[in-house]
Design an enzyme around this catalytic site. Sequence first.
Site, short mmCIF file in Angstrom:
data_model
loop_
_atom_site.label_atom_id
_atom_site.label_comp_id
_atom_site.label_asym_id
_atom_site.label_seq_id
_atom_site.Cartn_x
_atom_site.Cartn_y
_atom_site.Cartn_z
N GLY A 178 55.65 -6.96 4.92
CA GLY A 178 55.25 -5.75 4.83
C GLY A 178 54.47 -5.59 3.08
O GLY A 178 55.37 -6.90 3.10
N ASP A 192 60.35 -8.92 11.69
CA ASP A 192 59.02 -7.88 11.26
C ASP A 192 58.63 -7.77 12.39
O ASP A 192 57.93 -9.02 13.85
CB ASP A 192 57.43 -7.63 10.52
CG ASP A 192 56.96 -6.83 9.66
OD1 ASP A 192 57.06 -6.50 8.65
OD2 ASP A 192 56.49 -6.01 10.78
N GLY A 234 53.52 -3.73 8.83
CA GLY A 234 53.23 -4.88 8.36
C GLY A 234 52.18 -5.73 8.45
O GLY A 234 51.58 -5.31 10.24
N LEU A 252 64.06 -3.99 4.82
CA LEU A 252 62.95 -3.29 4.54
C LEU A 252 62.09 -2.51 5.55
O LEU A 252 62.00 -1.59 5.13
CB LEU A 252 61.97 -3.88 3.41
CG LEU A 252 62.59 -4.39 1.94
CD1 LEU A 252 63.92 -5.45 1.50
CD2 LEU A 252 61.98 -4.87 1.01
N SER A 284 61.01 -0.38 7.21
CA SER A 284 60.36 0.54 7.84
C SER A 284 59.40 1.54 7.23
O SER A 284 58.80 0.98 6.19
CB SER A 284 61.48 1.64 7.74
OG SER A 284 61.30 2.91 6.89
N TYR A 289 61.33 10.82 7.65
CA TYR A 289 62.41 9.28 5.79
C TYR A 289 62.94 10.14 4.88
O TYR A 289 64.09 8.92 5.19
CB TYR A 289 60.77 9.44 5.01
CG TYR A 289 60.49 8.14 4.39
CD1 TYR A 289 61.19 6.52 5.00
CD2 TYR A 289 60.54 7.31 2.84
CE1 TYR A 289 60.32 5.73 4.13
CE2 TYR A 289 59.92 6.86 2.41
CZ TYR A 289 60.40 5.45 2.56
OH TYR A 289 60.91 4.44 2.00
N TYR A 328 80.47 1.76 5.70
CA TYR A 328 81.03 -0.38 6.42
C TYR A 328 81.05 -0.77 5.13
O TYR A 328 82.32 -2.32 5.41
CB TYR A 328 79.57 -1.13 6.58
CG TYR A 328 78.73 -1.36 8.74
CD1 TYR A 328 78.22 0.43 9.33
CD2 TYR A 328 79.39 -2.71 8.71
CE1 TYR A 328 78.45 0.08 10.65
CE2 TYR A 328 79.17 -2.21 10.25
CZ TYR A 328 78.57 -1.42 11.49
OH TYR A 328 77.76 -1.53 12.49
N THR A 339 56.16 1.42 -6.21
CA THR A 339 55.80 0.69 -6.63
C THR A 339 54.43 0.31 -5.63
O THR A 339 54.05 0.76 -4.71
CB THR A 339 56.49 -0.38 -5.81
OG1 THR A 339 58.11 0.50 -6.35
CG2 THR A 339 56.36 -1.83 -5.95
N ARG A 352 48.27 6.31 0.58
CA ARG A 352 49.04 6.13 -0.36
C ARG A 352 48.13 6.03 -2.19
O ARG A 352 47.16 6.11 -1.65
CB ARG A 352 50.23 5.60 -1.03
CG ARG A 352 51.82 6.34 -0.30
CD ARG A 352 52.64 5.27 -0.68
NE ARG A 352 52.73 4.07 0.36
CZ ARG A 352 53.92 2.94 1.33
NH1 ARG A 352 54.80 4.27 0.21
NH2 ARG A 352 53.54 2.49 1.71
N1 UDP Z 1 47.87 11.87 -3.58
C1 UDP Z 1 46.84 12.42 -3.41
N2 UDP Z 1 45.71 11.62 -3.29
C2 UDP Z 1 45.72 10.97 -2.38
C3 UDP Z 1 47.12 10.52 -1.50
C4 UDP Z 1 47.82 10.95 -2.61
O1 UDP Z 1 46.46 12.93 -4.67
O2 UDP Z 1 44.90 10.17 -2.02
C5 UDP Z 1 49.28 12.26 -4.46
C6 UDP Z 1 50.21 12.96 -3.07
O3 UDP Z 1 49.73 14.10 -3.38
C7 UDP Z 1 51.47 12.40 -4.60
C8 UDP Z 1 51.25 11.57 -5.45
O4 UDP Z 1 49.35 11.27 -4.87
O5 UDP Z 1 52.38 13.82 -5.10
C9 UDP Z 1 51.94 10.14 -4.92
O6 UDP Z 1 51.45 10.16 -3.40
P1 UDP Z 1 52.11 8.46 -2.77
O7 UDP Z 1 51.14 9.09 -1.45
O8 UDP Z 1 51.27 7.53 -3.62
O9 UDP Z 1 53.78 8.66 -2.90
P2 UDP Z 1 54.47 9.74 -2.69
O10 UDP Z 1 55.26 9.65 -4.14
O11 UDP Z 1 53.76 11.27 -2.39
O12 UDP Z 1 55.89 9.48 -1.52
#
Ligand code: UDP
Length: 321
Positions: free
Chosen positions: A10, A31, A36, A73, A75, A145, A159, A175, A186
């Site tokens: 990943g 993995d 990934g 890591l 998931s 999650y 554990y 990150t 993301r």
């Molecule tokens: N987000 C956004 N547009 C996108 C993808 C994400 O505005 O195309 C927003 C999402 O709603 C959140 C923030 O960006 O408020 C971070 O989202 P991400 O999925 O990166 O990670 P999260 O912190 O939510 O796990």
Amino acid sequence: MNVVVTGGAGFIGSWLCDRLIENGHRVICIDNLSSGSKENFQHLLRHKRFKFIERDVRDLIGIKGPVECVFHLASKASPIDFREHAIDILLTNSLGTLNMLELARKKKARFLLASTSEVYGDPKEHPQRESYWGNVNPVGVRSCYDESKRFAEALTMAYHRKYGLDVRIARIFNTFGPRMRRDDGRAVPNFIVQALEDRPITVYGDGTQTRSFCYITDLVEGLVRLATTDALGGEIVNLGNPQEVSILEVANLIKKLAGSRSRMVFKPLPQDDPVRRKPDISKAKEILRWKPVTPLREGLQATIEYFRKILKVNISIRHGY
Ligand code: UDP
């Protein structure tokens, strides 16, 4: 050291494998390649201290020879996976964590759990310290999650208490960096790919929600320190960058750095999307002597360059160049 890294194909796992090999360790990467990609460690496959095992951590996996440290890591971790792969995620973080804790117990190895800022849910305490118990919707779309990582933390501590296993828990905040999947969903990869293709940048909600983005090399440094510093058994440590930014600010900065003509479009905010998130990293500073050193702008520039390259390759393949 002989080190096992689950999820080593990943984004974070592959950078961690690189770093461990660089530091002279032997790395066994496990993995199932469900999210990934082999491309992330292609360059390590011929290395004599690197071994890849294509298996699912939900299955019992025997490892020959000594193991001194397990980095767990594995998931799926992107919000777009939460709907489609909820059961998969719940089982990976429960059964998979159980299997890897058992492996560490048999081998008398140190165990580092990659947990998440998601255990704080939509936090009522700001910034979040490790002592905060969180505000999680146990049945919402993110619960697969959030709750399975909370379970993984509880199992890891059980554990530690029952068997004296030397465990450490890293709560990883947002990150980013090269090797994120372009379809990861993301904010950072979405915005970069949209900006580079001059397509509309999709801001969810009004973009005032905040996150704190840590560059990958900084995070990996924190993980390695957490695993290799002595006498930290049972410690839980936030790892992330405390510089808090709104999502709209990040979108604008990416647009600017990419030299893009994209416009912003506002889409509905996903359910249970946390309003604010920022780590308190006093503990990491104190016990690991660690803090992030890469400015957001610099990290974004490197990530934009990475995506520029892979998008070019994709475009040339499509056009048959
Ligand atoms: N987000 C956004 N547009 C996108 C993808 C994400 O505005 O195309 C927003 C999402 O709603 C959140 C923030 O960006 O408020 C971070 O989202 P991400 O999925 O990166 O990670 P999260 O912190 O939510 O796990």
